[in-house]
Design a protein around this motif. Structure first.
Motif, short mmCIF file in Angstrom:
data_model
loop_
_atom_site.label_atom_id
_atom_site.label_comp_id
_atom_site.label_asym_id
_atom_site.label_seq_id
_atom_site.Cartn_x
_atom_site.Cartn_y
_atom_site.Cartn_z
N GLY A 1 0.79 -1.22 0.00
CA GLY A 1 0.00 0.00 0.00
C GLY A 1 0.82 1.27 0.00
N TRP A 2 1.96 1.30 0.68
CA TRP A 2 2.82 2.48 0.78
C TRP A 2 4.26 2.12 0.43
CZ3 TRP A 2 1.62 7.61 2.15
CH2 TRP A 2 0.29 7.84 2.51
N VAL A 3 4.96 3.12 -0.11
CA VAL A 3 6.37 2.97 -0.44
C VAL A 3 7.13 4.13 0.20
CG1 VAL A 3 8.08 3.00 -2.30
CG2 VAL A 3 5.91 1.80 -2.63
N ALA A 4 8.17 3.82 0.96
CA ALA A 4 9.07 4.86 1.48
C ALA A 4 10.24 5.01 0.52
CB ALA A 4 9.56 4.49 2.87
N TYR A 5 10.80 6.20 0.45
CA TYR A 5 11.93 6.46 -0.44
C TYR A 5 12.71 7.66 0.07
CZ TYR A 5 9.15 10.31 -2.40
OH TYR A 5 8.43 11.47 -2.56
N THR A 6 13.86 7.90 -0.54
CA THR A 6 14.71 9.03 -0.15
C THR A 6 14.69 10.07 -1.25
OG1 THR A 6 16.18 7.55 1.09
CG2 THR A 6 17.03 9.73 0.54
N ARG A 7 14.59 11.34 -0.86
CA ARG A 7 14.60 12.44 -1.82
C ARG A 7 15.67 13.45 -1.42
NH1 ARG A 7 9.15 15.70 -3.09
NH2 ARG A 7 8.85 13.88 -4.46
N GLY A 8 16.28 14.07 -2.43
CA GLY A 8 17.21 15.15 -2.19
C GLY A 8 18.64 14.81 -2.55
N PRO A 9 19.54 15.78 -2.40
CA PRO A 9 20.96 15.54 -2.68
C PRO A 9 21.53 14.48 -1.74
CG PRO A 9 20.49 17.89 -2.46
CD PRO A 9 19.28 17.17 -1.98
N TYR A 10 22.59 13.83 -2.17
CA TYR A 10 23.23 12.83 -1.32
C TYR A 10 23.57 13.40 0.05
CZ TYR A 10 24.04 9.52 -5.19
OH TYR A 10 23.89 8.62 -6.21
N ALA A 11 24.00 14.66 0.10
CA ALA A 11 24.50 15.23 1.35
C ALA A 11 23.39 15.54 2.34
CB ALA A 11 25.30 16.50 1.06
N THR A 12 22.16 15.80 1.85
CA THR A 12 21.06 16.19 2.75
C THR A 12 19.79 15.42 2.39
OG1 THR A 12 20.55 18.06 1.30
CG2 THR A 12 22.00 18.49 3.21
N PRO A 13 19.77 14.12 2.59
CA PRO A 13 18.61 13.32 2.18
C PRO A 13 17.45 13.44 3.16
CG PRO A 13 20.24 11.91 3.21
CD PRO A 13 20.86 13.28 3.14
N VAL A 14 16.26 13.23 2.64
CA VAL A 14 15.03 13.24 3.42
C VAL A 14 14.22 12.00 3.06
CG1 VAL A 14 12.83 14.41 3.80
CG2 VAL A 14 14.93 15.75 3.63
N PRO B 1 12.28 17.30 11.22
CA PRO B 1 13.03 18.49 10.80
C PRO B 1 14.47 18.45 11.30
CG PRO B 1 10.88 19.09 11.67
CD PRO B 1 11.06 17.65 11.98
N GLY B 2 15.37 18.91 10.46
CA GLY B 2 16.75 19.03 10.85
C GLY B 2 17.54 17.75 10.85
N SER B 3 16.93 16.63 10.45
CA SER B 3 17.64 15.35 10.46
C SER B 3 18.13 15.02 9.06
CB SER B 3 16.73 14.23 10.95
OG SER B 3 15.66 14.04 10.04
N SER B 4 19.10 14.12 8.99
CA SER B 4 19.59 13.62 7.71
C SER B 4 19.44 12.10 7.74
CB SER B 4 21.06 14.02 7.51
OG SER B 4 21.54 13.55 6.26
N LEU B 5 18.33 11.62 7.15
CA LEU B 5 18.01 10.20 7.16
C LEU B 5 17.96 9.67 5.74
CD1 LEU B 5 15.08 10.05 9.77
CD2 LEU B 5 17.54 9.94 10.19
N ALA B 6 18.36 8.43 5.56
CA ALA B 6 18.33 7.78 4.25
C ALA B 6 18.26 6.27 4.46
CB ALA B 6 19.56 8.16 3.43
N HIS B 7 18.26 5.53 3.35
CA HIS B 7 18.26 4.06 3.37
C HIS B 7 17.15 3.50 4.26
CE1 HIS B 7 22.89 4.16 2.45
NE2 HIS B 7 22.15 4.54 1.42
N PRO B 8 15.88 3.86 4.03
CA PRO B 8 14.81 3.34 4.90
C PRO B 8 14.59 1.84 4.72
CG PRO B 8 13.87 4.45 2.98
CD PRO B 8 15.35 4.71 2.93
N SER B 9 14.23 1.18 5.82
CA SER B 9 13.78 -0.22 5.79
C SER B 9 12.54 -0.29 6.66
CB SER B 9 14.86 -1.17 6.33
OG SER B 9 14.40 -2.51 6.32
N TRP B 10 11.41 -0.62 6.03
CA TRP B 10 10.11 -0.53 6.70
C TRP B 10 9.70 -1.90 7.18
CZ3 TRP B 10 6.38 3.40 4.04
CH2 TRP B 10 5.65 4.09 5.01
#
Length: 730
Positions: free
Chosen positions: A691-704, A721-730
């Motif tokens: 039903g839902w897909v998580a993903y990363t958006r933005g430049p490598y240096a400041t992913p969301v 806000p203010g965090s730098s998160l990437a590589h989600p695993s749900w």
């Protein structure tokens, strides 16, 4: 209704297991004993207690609990819901919903073959159950008359949760043993080929033919004779006189699994072709109501032995002992279901919303995506033509005669008064199953079962804890300062670290979410590590790997990863978690990475074998076969991720900094954009229930990290806000 069955507890029977008080013994079979129990709130439950010799087998016990976890997620409509599993005083047990009513086998032993209307009702109910089971990534493997209960609310399919666990135990003790019931085993099961949902469709055909005539379509005889007939003989449908149903059953009994309809195909055709007279008595006649003059009992059914006398309507009898144990099955994820009393209204609302809903613009096939057939090869590379056609991990949505991706108008308009039909279709709608498809513009289309969006019933945002890479200092990717953190996506708390390495990345949950794997970068290179879900018991598993993702096998016993060979070319490997033994699957010179292990066993990954990164499929059980190419437009592609039910994949299309998130069917068809913006998108991953897909958006240096529904709606940021998160695993 049949009175409560069972026999008093004996001196060797437990009186309590876990939180459940045991009242009587329902039956006994190849896996163990089944008891009628009471929960603390007074509810009746069925408690299945594993035989001591099986409970002492570590391989069986581990698989038993893994499969039980998955079984808990199967939608309960037309099945017996799994409530709990565990161990108590040395006893392994599984607790399910108690269903009162005779089994199909018991009913026919007393009253003979079913009427045409009852046969159609059983066909619809069992097909509905298979849609829910397959939607959850499960294959039953032992569907038969004793595993279908005829309750007042309609047919219920039971014993679908632990067949693979018993299969493990059998493989350890009985080399070459086939797990299943003669007369219901599909030819590919006998031949030792891959087990897919098609084996349940074959068993469905046998079961419906038996319900109509009282005879198995392959006759009767010894185990060997029945197996030989299923492999080579044509089925005898005998008294199955309803032409549309007879034709559907004959297609279900095709020797080649690729020629059989899927469970959702069965359901759509049954609902589309059902007549009022055929279902008018389906639920208005009690299954166990004896006729005025009972007919002589039919011959003993071919294949499955009779259930123990005195069993509680057969409703929770374990697999019977004999030439081979007859267990239930592997499992997956569930979706919310509507209460039966609301089913007809829900169905009408869903249909009306679906009729009004415009087609999503994101579904259009962009210019430049060629119209190629599934499995067709384009480009050049080390793998020669022709590439075998890709087989979906689970049956993708069928295309309707009108050429659209949604059910025919005749199905949508058909009257929903017969309760069983209304319940069946509403259950499929609620489970994100066969009754709704996402039709894309042009000719591209694929099933949206994984998305779980049908009409107005858009799936709610999944508030599940996510594993992410959390950057503790800037510099990525030239400099890595990262750890693995847990993040509750409802934003009730900040991400909390679960690893302590200076560069930990790319977490991947096990199917049961009890553990995860990740890549740790040190001065000596990249290593593959595993840890418990809370970060405890972290341990290195492989000392030298590539820098890409890892992926767990559906049973949680192995991990797929890429590592350089002696020539420095990354090759696909799998490693057994228990002993650290690695197996190399590829040897070609192409660049590749990002494995994703699908529910039925195939691994998707990217490779530049054609000159540009494209998505390919490989069966780790058949590494000698050439990988199958899925994407065909020669546009850079990577990061494939299987949907939980195996019907489709999401992937990154386009190289940095112009990547977009795309989605396609399991055979590569219907590829279209899911998310695209002026920023780079990458690293898609599915929510546990689809039903839902998580993903990363933005430049490598400041992913969301963001999330979007599988139909492209509801796109939102979930990083704090203010965090730098990437590589989600749900």
């Amino acid at each position: 209704m049949i009175a409560m069955a069972g026999r008093p507890l004996g001196p060797d029977d437990p009186v309590r297991v876990g939180a459940y008080r045991l009242e009587s013994k329902i039956g006994e079979g190849g896996m163990g004993a089944v008891y009628l129990g009471r929960a603390e709130d007074g509810r009746r439950v069925a408690v299945k207690v594993v035989r001591p010799e099986l409970a002492g087998d570590p391989a069986f016990l581990a698989r038993f609990h893994d499969e039980a976890v998955n079984a808990e997620r199967v939608a309960s409509f037309c099945t017996a819901k799994v409530l709990e599993h565990g161990e108590d005083l040395g006893l392994a047990y599984l607790v399910t919903e108690y269903i009162e009513g005779p089994s199909l086998l018991q009913h026919m032993n007393r009253q003979g073959p079913l009427t045409d209307g009852m046969v159609h009702g059983v066909a619809v109910g069992v097909a509905t159950a298979l849609v829910a089971i397959h939607r959850a990534g499960v294959v039953h493997r032992d569907l038969k008359p004793s595993n279908v209960l005829l309750s007042l609310t309609g047919p219920r399919v039971i014993d679908f949760g632990i067949a693979r666990a018993l299969d493990v135990a059998v493989s350890h003790t009985r080399t070459g043993q086939v797990v299943g019931t003669p007369g219901y085993i599909a030819p590919e099961q006998v031949a030792g080929q891959e087990v897919t949902p098609a084996v349940d469709v074959f068993a469905w055909g046998c079961l419906i033919a038996y319900a109509a005539s009282g005879h198995n379509p392959f006759g009767r005889g010894s185990f060997e004779i029945m197996i030989a007939r299923s492999l080579h003989a044509e089925p005898d449908l005998g008294a199955l006189t309803t032409a549309p149903l007879a034709g559907l059953v004959r297609r279900a009994l095709a020797k080649d699994p690729r020629s059989r309809p899927s469970a959702q195909d069965l359901l759509l055709e049954l609902v589309g072709g059902v007549s009022d007279s055929a279902v008018s008595t389906t639920l208005h006649q009690a299954w166990d109501e004896p006729p005025a003059e009972p007919p002589p009992p039919p011959p003993e059914p071919d294949g499955p032995p009779a259930e123990p006398k005195g069993s509680q309507a057969g409703s929770h009898a374990p697999p019977s002992s004999g030439a081979a144990p007859h267990p239930p099955t592997e499992v997956g994820r569930s979706e919310p279901t509507h209460p039966p009393t609301q089913a007809a209204g829900v169905l009408r609302q869903e249909q009306a919303a679906a009729d009004r809903a415009p087609q999503p613009g994101r579904g259009a096939r962009p210019q430049g995506v060629p119209q190629t057939e599934p499995g067709q090869r384009t480009g050049t590379g080390p793998w020669p033509n022709p590439v075998p056609q890709a087989t979906p991990d689970h049956h993708a949505g069928s295309r309707q005669p009108d050429g659209q991706g949604s059910p025919p108008a005749s199905v949508r308009r058909r009257r929903t008064a017969p309760l069983l039909v209304a319940l069946a279709v509403a259950a499929v709608v609620a489970a994100g199953g066969a009754a709704a498809y996402m039709a894309t513009r042009g000719s591209a289309k694929h099933s949206n079962t994984a998305g779980g969006t049908t009409g107005s019933a858009a799936p709610a945002f999944p508030h599940e804890t996510m594993l992410v890479r959390q950057d503790t200092a800037p510099g990525w990717p030239q400099k890595c300062h990262a750890r693995i953190a847990r993040y509750p996506t409802d934003a009730t708390a900040a991400p909390s670290a679960v690893t302590s390495g200076s560069c930990d990345m790319l977490p991947a949950y096990t199917p049961d979410m009890r553990r995860f794997s990740f890549i740790r970068r040190t001065g000596g290179g990249n290593q593959l590590w595993t840890a418990d879900a809370d970060g405890g018991n972290a341990a290195r598993l492989v000392g030298k790997v590539g820098g890409g993702r890892t992926a767990w096998s559906p049973d949680g016993g192995r991990i797929a990863y890429f590592a350089p060979d002696d020539a420095g070319v990354d090759q696909l490997f799998t490693v057994t978690v228990a002993d650290g033994k690695s197996t190399q699957l590829t040897t070609d010179r192409a660049r590749k990475g990002d494995p994703s292990w699908g529910p039925s066993g195939r691994i998707a990954f990217f490779s530049d074998a054609s000159g540009e990164n494209q998505i390919y499929l490989l069966d780790p059980q058949r590494p000698d076969q050439q990988p199958v190419r899925l994407t065909r437009d020669d546009v850079f592609a990577k990061d494939p991720a299987w949907s939980p039910d195996g019907t489709c994949l999401v992937f990154t299309r386009g190289a940095y900094p112009h990547g977009e998130i795309w989605i396609m069917g399991a055979d590569g068809s219907g590829a279209h954009r899911l998310v695209g913006s002026s920023e780079h998108e990458m690293d898609p991953v599915w929510a546990r229930a689809g039903g839902w897909v998580a993903y990363t958006r933005g430049p490598y240096a400041t992913p969301v990290v963001r999330a979007v529904r599988a139909d492209g709606s509801g796109d939102r940021r979930i990083s704090p806000p203010g965090s730098s998160l990437a590589h989600p695993s749900w």
